[in-house]
Scaffold this motif. Structure first.
Motif, PDB file in Angstrom:
ATOM      1  N   ASP A   6      -3.026  16.962  13.916  1.00 40.11           N
ATOM      2  CA  ASP A   6      -3.206  17.196  12.488  1.00 40.11           C
ATOM      3  C   ASP A   6      -2.585  16.123  11.601  1.00 40.11           C
ATOM      4  O   ASP A   6      -2.627  16.223  10.386  1.00 40.11           O
ATOM      5  CB  ASP A   6      -2.638  18.569  12.110  1.00 40.11           C
ATOM      6  N   ARG A   7      -2.034  15.068  12.224  1.00 38.38           N
ATOM      7  CA  ARG A   7      -1.348  14.066  11.404  1.00 38.38           C
ATOM      8  C   ARG A   7      -1.705  12.661  11.886  1.00 38.38           C
ATOM      9  O   ARG A   7      -1.318  12.249  12.979  1.00 38.38           O
ATOM     10  CB  ARG A   7       0.167  14.276  11.499  1.00 38.38           C
ATOM     11  N   GLY A 190       0.407  15.573  16.857  1.00 40.99           N
ATOM     12  CA  GLY A 190       0.312  16.997  16.575  1.00 40.99           C
ATOM     13  C   GLY A 190       1.117  17.769  17.597  1.00 40.99           C
ATOM     14  O   GLY A 190       1.864  17.182  18.380  1.00 40.99           O
TER      15      GLY A 190
END
Length: 197
Positions: A6-7, A190
């Motif tokens: 997610d990053r 993540g």
């Protein structure tokens, strides 16, 4: 179960181990040009130690995963790129695509003092975008890879001391030449995967 990364990690936020001949960031990602004879290997079968491959690394604490996406455009023997997990010069994992036996191979090298090597042919991955994922949980790193958005393939399950301070990120090498150019399009992190299968 594979957790989402997610990053996105900006390439500028990671740190080079052995900077390459050139690394140029643009809207398409990061284009890396290797130095001559660059490689990571320790002793086994060949009798030499190489620790001058190029790796762009970020923190890799327990309970996390890192993904590296690149274009598998290789032409010469041992051209390679993918993801690296690094504790120190004698403890590391590299996994990705490497030219061997005249075709791209999906493989991994796990090093604890000495290196090992495993390969499987992936001729249909040539010229395509490939993602390699390393996920750290407990005393292990799970390595997976896929072409484009295809299903993940498990490459390796390897031990890693749960107390070790490790870093992970992208790597590339050209043991037989200079000037391999690798286009990396993503570095992301993540949570670790919740299951092996």
């Amino acid at each position: 179960m594979i957790s989402p990364t997610d990053r996105d990690i900006p390439f500028a936020d990671a740190v080079w181990l052995n900077p390459p001949a050139e690394a140029v960031a643009d809207e398409a990602g990061l284009l890396v040009t290797t130095r001559e004879g660059s490689d990571f290997w320790r002793t086994t079968s060949y009798g030499f130690v190489r620790d001058d491959g190029h790796a762009l690394l970020t923190d890799f604490p327990p309970g996390t995963a890192v993904e590296v996406t690149f274009r598998a455009d290789f032409t010469e023997l041992y051209d390679q790129a993918g993801a690296m997990v690094r504790v120190d010069a004698g403890t590391w994992i590299k996994a990705g695509v490497e030219m061997s036996d005249g075709q791209p191979q999906l493989g991994a090298v796990v090093t604890h003092g000495t290196s090992d090597w495993s390969l499987a042919p992936v001729p249909d991955w040539a010229g395509h975008e490939v993602t390699v994922r390393v996920s750290r949980s407990g005393d292990a790193v799970t390595v997976r890879a896929r072409r484009a958005d295809e299903a993940w393939r498990t490459v390796r399950l390897a031990p890693l001391d749960p107390d070790a301070e490790a870093r992970a990120g992208l790597f590339c090498c050209s043991p037989q030449r200079a000037g391999l150019r690798v286009r990396f399009t993503r570095l992301a992190a993540g949570p670790a995967d919740t299951a092996l299968h």
